[in-house]
Scaffold this motif. Structure first.
Motif, PDB file in Angstrom:
ATOM      1  N   ASP A   1      83.559   0.406  13.438  1.00  0.00           N
ATOM      2  CA  ASP A   1      82.883  -0.701  12.751  1.00  0.00           C
ATOM      3  C   ASP A   1      82.356  -0.247  11.392  1.00  0.00           C
ATOM      4  O   ASP A   1      82.495  -0.943  10.383  1.00  0.00           O
ATOM      5  N   VAL A   2      81.728   0.934  11.371  1.00  0.00           N
ATOM      6  CA  VAL A   2      81.162   1.460  10.124  1.00  0.00           C
ATOM      7  C   VAL A   2      82.261   1.722   9.098  1.00  0.00           C
ATOM      8  O   VAL A   2      82.119   1.424   7.902  1.00  0.00           O
ATOM      9  N   LEU A   3      83.388   2.259   9.565  1.00  0.00           N
ATOM     10  CA  LEU A   3      84.455   2.680   8.653  1.00  0.00           C
ATOM     11  C   LEU A   3      85.332   1.530   8.170  1.00  0.00           C
ATOM     12  O   LEU A   3      85.829   1.556   7.034  1.00  0.00           O
ATOM     13  N   LEU A   4      85.542   0.524   9.011  1.00  0.00           N
ATOM     14  CA  LEU A   4      86.541  -0.511   8.697  1.00  0.00           C
ATOM     15  C   LEU A   4      85.942  -1.863   8.348  1.00  0.00           C
ATOM     16  O   LEU A   4      86.665  -2.736   7.869  1.00  0.00           O
ATOM     17  N   ARG A   5      84.661  -2.058   8.599  1.00  0.00           N
ATOM     18  CA  ARG A   5      84.019  -3.332   8.277  1.00  0.00           C
ATOM     19  C   ARG A   5      82.988  -3.087   7.181  1.00  0.00           C
ATOM     20  O   ARG A   5      81.893  -2.577   7.468  1.00  0.00           O
ATOM     21  N   PRO A   6      83.283  -3.388   5.940  1.00  0.00           N
ATOM     22  CA  PRO A   6      82.367  -3.085   4.829  1.00  0.00           C
ATOM     23  C   PRO A   6      80.977  -3.685   4.996  1.00  0.00           C
ATOM     24  O   PRO A   6      79.990  -3.131   4.485  1.00  0.00           O
ATOM     25  N   ASP A   7      80.872  -4.817   5.712  1.00  0.00           N
ATOM     26  CA  ASP A   7      79.558  -5.433   5.881  1.00  0.00           C
ATOM     27  C   ASP A   7      78.640  -4.603   6.765  1.00  0.00           C
ATOM     28  O   ASP A   7      77.413  -4.693   6.648  1.00  0.00           O
ATOM     29  N   VAL A   8      79.205  -3.798   7.673  1.00  0.00           N
ATOM     30  CA  VAL A   8      78.375  -3.053   8.629  1.00  0.00           C
ATOM     31  C   VAL A   8      77.535  -1.983   7.943  1.00  0.00           C
ATOM     32  O   VAL A   8      76.303  -1.970   8.090  1.00  0.00           O
ATOM     33  N   PRO A   9      78.123  -1.036   7.182  1.00  0.00           N
ATOM     34  CA  PRO A   9      77.257  -0.067   6.510  1.00  0.00           C
ATOM     35  C   PRO A   9      76.317  -0.723   5.504  1.00  0.00           C
ATOM     36  O   PRO A   9      75.178  -0.260   5.328  1.00  0.00           O
ATOM     37  N   GLU A  10      76.772  -1.810   4.884  1.00  0.00           N
ATOM     38  CA  GLU A  10      75.901  -2.501   3.924  1.00  0.00           C
ATOM     39  C   GLU A  10      74.664  -3.056   4.625  1.00  0.00           C
ATOM     40  O   GLU A  10      73.538  -2.870   4.157  1.00  0.00           O
ATOM     41  N   ARG A  11      74.874  -3.721   5.769  1.00  0.00           N
ATOM     42  CA  ARG A  11      73.741  -4.275   6.502  1.00  0.00           C
ATOM     43  C   ARG A  11      72.873  -3.172   7.098  1.00  0.00           C
ATOM     44  O   ARG A  11      71.640  -3.277   7.138  1.00  0.00           O
ATOM     45  N   ALA A  12      73.512  -2.088   7.554  1.00  0.00           N
ATOM     46  CA  ALA A  12      72.755  -0.976   8.134  1.00  0.00           C
ATOM     47  C   ALA A  12      71.855  -0.322   7.093  1.00  0.00           C
ATOM     48  O   ALA A  12      70.686  -0.013   7.366  1.00  0.00           O
ATOM     49  N   TRP A  13      72.383  -0.125   5.887  1.00  0.00           N
ATOM     50  CA  TRP A  13      71.568   0.480   4.832  1.00  0.00           C
ATOM     51  C   TRP A  13      70.478  -0.473   4.346  1.00  0.00           C
ATOM     52  O   TRP A  13      69.372  -0.037   4.017  1.00  0.00           O
ATOM     53  N   ASP A  14      70.774  -1.772   4.302  1.00  0.00           N
ATOM     54  CA  ASP A  14      69.729  -2.733   3.947  1.00  0.00           C
ATOM     55  C   ASP A  14      68.571  -2.657   4.939  1.00  0.00           C
ATOM     56  O   ASP A  14      67.396  -2.663   4.551  1.00  0.00           O
ATOM     57  N   ARG A  15      68.919  -2.589   6.240  1.00  0.00           N
ATOM     58  CA  ARG A  15      67.874  -2.484   7.269  1.00  0.00           C
ATOM     59  C   ARG A  15      67.141  -1.161   7.165  1.00  0.00           C
ATOM     60  O   ARG A  15      65.911  -1.105   7.334  1.00  0.00           O
TER      61      ARG A  15
END
Length: 251
Positions: free
Chosen positions: A228-242
């Motif tokens: 999820d982290v590697l292939l879905r760009p929204d996941v690391p973005e949302r994780a870092w926002d949080r």
């Protein structure tokens, strides 16, 4: 950890919890210096360093009664003198301190220092208070990533819940990592809740069939979360926002 998107791990335990309530912790050495003397021949010449250390334990026992949830002090005597017919000129204790948050730990360390200075003043000794090794910070869960992990794990038949309020399960260096990058540290049970980790029974369970099933299921869920982290760009973005939201709030 520069350039790292996330840190993902799990820990076997006796609970199925989506995140780990891990405390901040520190090891503190306290040494009292007094003056040696013969307790019968020249009793008024001595300054009892061991007596001062014992008084510190007593003071910390009183302090312990008003500590907030997640905080505690546990100490041992590492040097109490060499002979019963000599007033100890040096005594030393090692104390393990934990706090529900890193801020609570810092406040507790300062309280220990204050107690030690007060005891030294009252007993005529001098005192040294030093850190032993590094400190562990409290764990900061990234709920974006832990939610994904829990969803993947549920497909294997293991459902995670939130930790029981007020229950803490030790400390770990993943706490320090979680201040640098988005991180997860779920618990996956390999024993029932009436068991306990760090026991011979837990070691046996880790080598047993339930332990193996939990390991394989959690490894699969970790791998899927990594995808999820590697292939879905929204996941690391949302994780870092949080991650940044929690950092800004001091959580």
């Amino acid at each position: 950890f520069e350039g790292v998107d996330a840190a993902l791990m799990f820990h076997p335990g006796v609970y199925d919890w989506a995140r780990a309530p891990l405390t901040a912790s520190a090891q503190i050495r306290v040494g009292f210096h007094g003056r040696a003397a013969h307790p019968t021949g020249s009793p008024t010449e001595g300054i009892d360093a061991l007596g001062a250390l014992i008084q510190l334990f007593n003071a910390l026992g009183v302090l312990h009664k008003r500590l907030p949830s997640g905080s505690h002090v546990q100490g041992i005597v590492t040097d109490g003198g060499r002979a019963t017919n000599i007033v100890p000129e040096y005594a030393e204790g090692l104390f393990g301190l934990r706090g529900g948050t890193t801020t609570a730990l810092e406040e507790l360390v300062e309280e220990l220092r204050t107690c030690a200075r007060g005891v030294a003043l009252a007993t005529g000794t001098t005192v040294e208070v030093t850190d032993v090794g590094g400190r562990y910070e409290h764990f900061r869960d990234n709920d974006v990533l832990s939610g994904l992990f829990a969803g993947h794990l549920e497909r294997t038949g293991i459902r995670l819940s939130e930790p029981v309020p007020g229950v803490y399960l030790g400390s770990s260096d993943i706490g320090n990592v979680s201040t640098r990058v988005p991180a997860i540290h779920p618990f996956v049970a390999i024993m029932d809740e009436d068991g306990s980790d760090h026991t011979p029974e837990f070691a046996e369970a880790a080598a047993g069939p339930r332990g193996r099933r939990a390991m394989l299921a959690a490894a699969e869920a970790l791998a899927c979360t990594a995808v999820d982290v590697l292939l879905r760009p929204d996941v690391p973005e949302r994780a870092w926002d949080r991650f940044r939201e929690k950092a800004a709030a001091g959580l």
